[in-house]
Design a protein around this motif. Structure first.
Motif, PDB file in Angstrom:
ATOM      1  N   TRP A  39       0.889  -1.239  -0.060  1.00 53.68           N
ATOM      2  CA  TRP A  39      -0.074  -0.131   0.154  1.00 53.68           C
ATOM      3  C   TRP A  39       0.991   1.449   0.017  1.00 53.68           C
ATOM      4  CZ3 TRP A  39      -5.414   1.173   0.026  1.00 53.68           C
ATOM      5  CH2 TRP A  39      -5.696   2.289   0.137  1.00 53.68           C
ATOM      6  N   GLN A  40       1.895   1.278   0.876  1.00 58.39           N
ATOM      7  CA  GLN A  40       2.547   2.441   0.842  1.00 58.39           C
ATOM      8  C   GLN A  40       3.533   2.826  -0.291  1.00 58.39           C
ATOM      9  OE1 GLN A  40       4.928   1.355   4.477  1.00 58.39           O
ATOM     10  NE2 GLN A  40       3.451   1.996   5.768  1.00 58.39           N
ATOM     11  N   HIS A  41       3.768   1.867  -1.066  1.00 58.39           N
ATOM     12  CA  HIS A  41       4.606   2.082  -2.228  1.00 58.39           C
ATOM     13  C   HIS A  41       3.616   2.309  -3.514  1.00 58.39           C
ATOM     14  CE1 HIS A  41       7.781   0.273   0.229  1.00 58.39           C
ATOM     15  NE2 HIS A  41       8.684   0.692  -0.707  1.00 58.39           N
TER      16      HIS A  41
ATOM     17  N   TYR B 287      -5.696  -5.028   3.177  1.00 56.97           N
ATOM     18  CA  TYR B 287      -5.490  -3.828   3.756  1.00 56.97           C
ATOM     19  C   TYR B 287      -6.106  -2.745   2.887  1.00 56.97           C
ATOM     20  CZ  TYR B 287      -2.554   0.055   5.721  1.00 56.97           C
ATOM     21  OH  TYR B 287      -1.984   0.968   6.403  1.00 56.97           O
ATOM     22  N   ARG B 288      -6.744  -1.724   3.919  1.00 56.06           N
ATOM     23  CA  ARG B 288      -7.370  -0.912   3.117  1.00 56.06           C
ATOM     24  C   ARG B 288      -6.948   0.753   3.436  1.00 56.06           C
ATOM     25  NH1 ARG B 288     -11.222  -4.749   4.062  1.00 56.06           N
ATOM     26  NH2 ARG B 288     -12.292  -5.482   2.307  1.00 56.06           N
ATOM     27  N   GLY B 289      -5.578   0.534   3.946  1.00 57.94           N
ATOM     28  CA  GLY B 289      -5.110   1.809   4.160  1.00 57.94           C
ATOM     29  C   GLY B 289      -5.485   2.541   5.528  1.00 57.94           C
ATOM     30  N   ALA B 290      -4.446   3.400   5.731  1.00 58.35           N
ATOM     31  CA  ALA B 290      -4.895   4.012   7.190  1.00 58.35           C
ATOM     32  C   ALA B 290      -4.512   5.456   7.100  1.00 58.35           C
ATOM     33  CB  ALA B 290      -3.676   3.366   8.162  1.00 58.35           C
TER      34      ALA B 290
ATOM     35  N   SER C 117      -7.813   1.331  -3.302  1.00 59.88           N
ATOM     36  CA  SER C 117      -8.945   0.946  -2.286  1.00 59.88           C
ATOM     37  C   SER C 117      -8.638   0.011  -1.417  1.00 59.88           C
ATOM     38  CB  SER C 117     -10.409   0.914  -2.787  1.00 59.88           C
ATOM     39  OG  SER C 117     -10.359  -0.205  -3.509  1.00 59.88           O
ATOM     40  N   ALA C 118      -7.627  -1.010  -1.667  1.00 62.45           N
ATOM     41  CA  ALA C 118      -7.295  -2.097  -0.656  1.00 62.45           C
ATOM     42  C   ALA C 118      -6.255  -2.876  -1.677  1.00 62.45           C
ATOM     43  CB  ALA C 118      -8.447  -3.149  -0.517  1.00 62.45           C
ATOM     44  N   VAL C 119      -5.529  -3.670  -0.826  1.00 60.72           N
ATOM     45  CA  VAL C 119      -4.447  -4.485  -1.294  1.00 60.72           C
ATOM     46  C   VAL C 119      -4.671  -5.655  -0.582  1.00 60.72           C
ATOM     47  CG1 VAL C 119      -1.883  -5.227  -1.300  1.00 60.72           C
ATOM     48  CG2 VAL C 119      -2.503  -2.638  -1.701  1.00 60.72           C
TER      49      VAL C 119
END
Length: 118
Positions: free
Chosen positions: A90-92, A115-118, A101-103
């Motif tokens: 996500w960070q990359h 993971y949907r980010g933070a 929207s998600a990984v």
């Protein structure tokens, strides 16, 4: 609308913080499957949310960095759990694909993490 572009890679890892004797404390490998989720409105002129080629241009080089590597040797993945791998991806990706929207990381055929980010 949600699009999902999938990638696969092979990698080895060991988890450094598991209890003594835990199977994941030993070096082992996985055939990872990663889903990159993108969400947005359909551009009526183009007929899509985003061109899959645009996703691929960002994500493929990142996946290539992971393929056939030992994950804990990659900066930021010193504890390469599925959760940490999903967040690392996500960070990359998120700075370059604003509709992310998600990984999803599938570590095995029956175990995955979203993971949907933070």
């Amino acid at each position: 609308m949600e699009l999902i572009k999938e990638y696969r890679f092979e990698a080895a890892h060991r988890l450094p913080h598991v209890p003594p004797g835990h199977q994941c404390g030993r070096p082992h490998g996985h055939s990872y499957r990663v889903g990159i989720h993108v969400e947005g409105e359909v551009n009526e002129a183009a007929g899509w949310v985003i061109d899959y080629a645009e996703i691929n241009a960002v994500v493929k080089p990142i996946i290539d960095e992971l393929d056939h590597r030992t994950l804990e040797e990659i900066p930021g993945l010193e504890n390469p759990t599925s959760e940490n791998l999903a967040r690392w991806l996500w960070q990359h990706i998120a700075p370059r694909i604003l509709l992310l929207s998600a990984v999803t990381v599938h570590e095995t055929a029956t175990s995955s993490c979203v993971y949907r980010g933070a």
